[in-house]
Design an enzyme around this catalytic site. Structure first.
Site, short mmCIF file in Angstrom:
data_model
loop_
_atom_site.label_atom_id
_atom_site.label_comp_id
_atom_site.label_asym_id
_atom_site.label_seq_id
_atom_site.Cartn_x
_atom_site.Cartn_y
_atom_site.Cartn_z
N HIS A 33 0.81 -1.22 0.00
CA HIS A 33 0.00 0.00 0.00
C HIS A 33 0.85 1.27 0.00
O HIS A 33 0.33 2.35 -0.30
CB HIS A 33 -0.95 0.01 1.19
CG HIS A 33 -2.38 -0.26 0.80
ND1 HIS A 33 -3.08 0.52 -0.07
CD2 HIS A 33 -3.22 -1.26 1.15
CE1 HIS A 33 -4.30 0.05 -0.23
NE2 HIS A 33 -4.41 -1.04 0.50
N ASP A 222 -9.23 -7.15 -19.74
CA ASP A 222 -9.35 -8.08 -20.86
C ASP A 222 -8.00 -8.19 -21.56
O ASP A 222 -7.55 -7.24 -22.21
CB ASP A 222 -10.43 -7.60 -21.83
CG ASP A 222 -10.67 -8.57 -22.98
OD1 ASP A 222 -9.97 -9.60 -23.05
OD2 ASP A 222 -11.56 -8.28 -23.81
#
Length: 276
Positions: A33, A222
């Site tokens: 993070h 994708d």
């Protein structure tokens, strides 16, 4: 915030690809993070997928690195809110422990629409789903009124009232709040004060900590074979942690990943799809 010594030298990003004989591909990803948040990682994945699809025709988007808007204190740090007793309550030697189970609950797009209709006012998917999960989790926990969180009438309030309370709380985390928080850190640093978050233990009860990934684009990644058949976070390490994720099924909806105390799982699963 300085990097803790035990974190020095650890990988900031790790990616593992598993290819299957059927042609399927599973991608495992973990990031520190300190390097990126959820929005950043969502952008990284979708950009990576675009590069794979477009090949030499791909043009990388310009990175936005200006943290000065919110990450730098004002010339004269002026915190105006009580962050000391809100975000930093000191160490809690009696941090509660419990056995819990990670569960996944799917709410269809039709269910979300019905839920929004109960609110009787325009509201986001996040607001109405949080109101619903707040009510059902409180009921499954069997909390006495004095054990409730700050809004004690959450079970008796209408969905509209609970959504209103959530909306008001979210609205208070605005630009002024962030600037006050950054200034608070600058003042503490100048005074040599070490800020330490309270120990969490393994349970949030009677509270909840809810993260919304509904605005992320993970479900649109994708690489050439279509969008993912599934996307899910890792197991949650603390009871009461909850993550909202857009469902990957064609009809949409919301998948909710939750860490629920073992004693509360059955009760929660029995009531979580009831609108009352």
């Amino acid at each position: 915030m300085p990097l803790q010594e035990e974190h020095v030298g650890v990988a900031l990003l790790q990616i593992k690809l598993n290819r299957y004989k059927c042609g399927g591909l599973a991608i495992g990803l973990t990031a520190h993070h300190h390097a990126a948040d959820g929005i950043s990682m969502s952008t990284v994945l979708t950009t990576w997928a675009s590069e794979v699809l477009q090949g030499r025709d791909f043009t990388a988007p310009s990175a936005f690195l200006d943290r000065g808007i919110t990450a730098l204190p004002r010339s004269v740090p002026t915190p105006v809110l009580d962050h000391q007793s809100t975000e930093f309550k000191g160490e809690d030697p009696a941090a509660p422990l419990c056995k819990f189970k990670n569960i996944t609950v799917r709410f269809t797009a039709e269910f979300v629409d019905e839920l929004k209709a109960l609110v009787d006012a325009r509201c986001s998917t996040f607001h109405c789903m949080l109101a619903h999960l707040w009510k059902k989790t409180t009921a499954a926990r069997g909390l006495a009124p004095e054990e409730f969180t700050q809004v004690r009438d959450v079970l008796s309030w209408s969905y509209g009232d609970v959504v209103g309370a959530i909306r008001d709380a979210v609205a208070r985390i605005d630009g002024d709040y962030i600037r006050s928080f950054v200034d608070f850190g600058a003042v503490a640093d100048a005074q040599g004060e070490e800020l330490t978050a309270p120990t969490a233990g393994t349970m949030c009860c009677p509270n909840l900590e809810v993260d919304s990934w509904l605005g992320f684009m993970f479900h649109q990644v994708d690489f050439g074979g279509g969008p993912p058949a599934a996307f899910q976070p890792p197991d949650l390490p603390v009871e009461g942690l909850t993550v909202f994720v857009p469902s990957c099924v064609p009809k949409g909806g919301v998948d909710v990943y939750m860490a629920v105390a073992e004693d509360h799982v059955t009760a929660f699963q029995q009531i979580c799809h009831y609108l009352d």
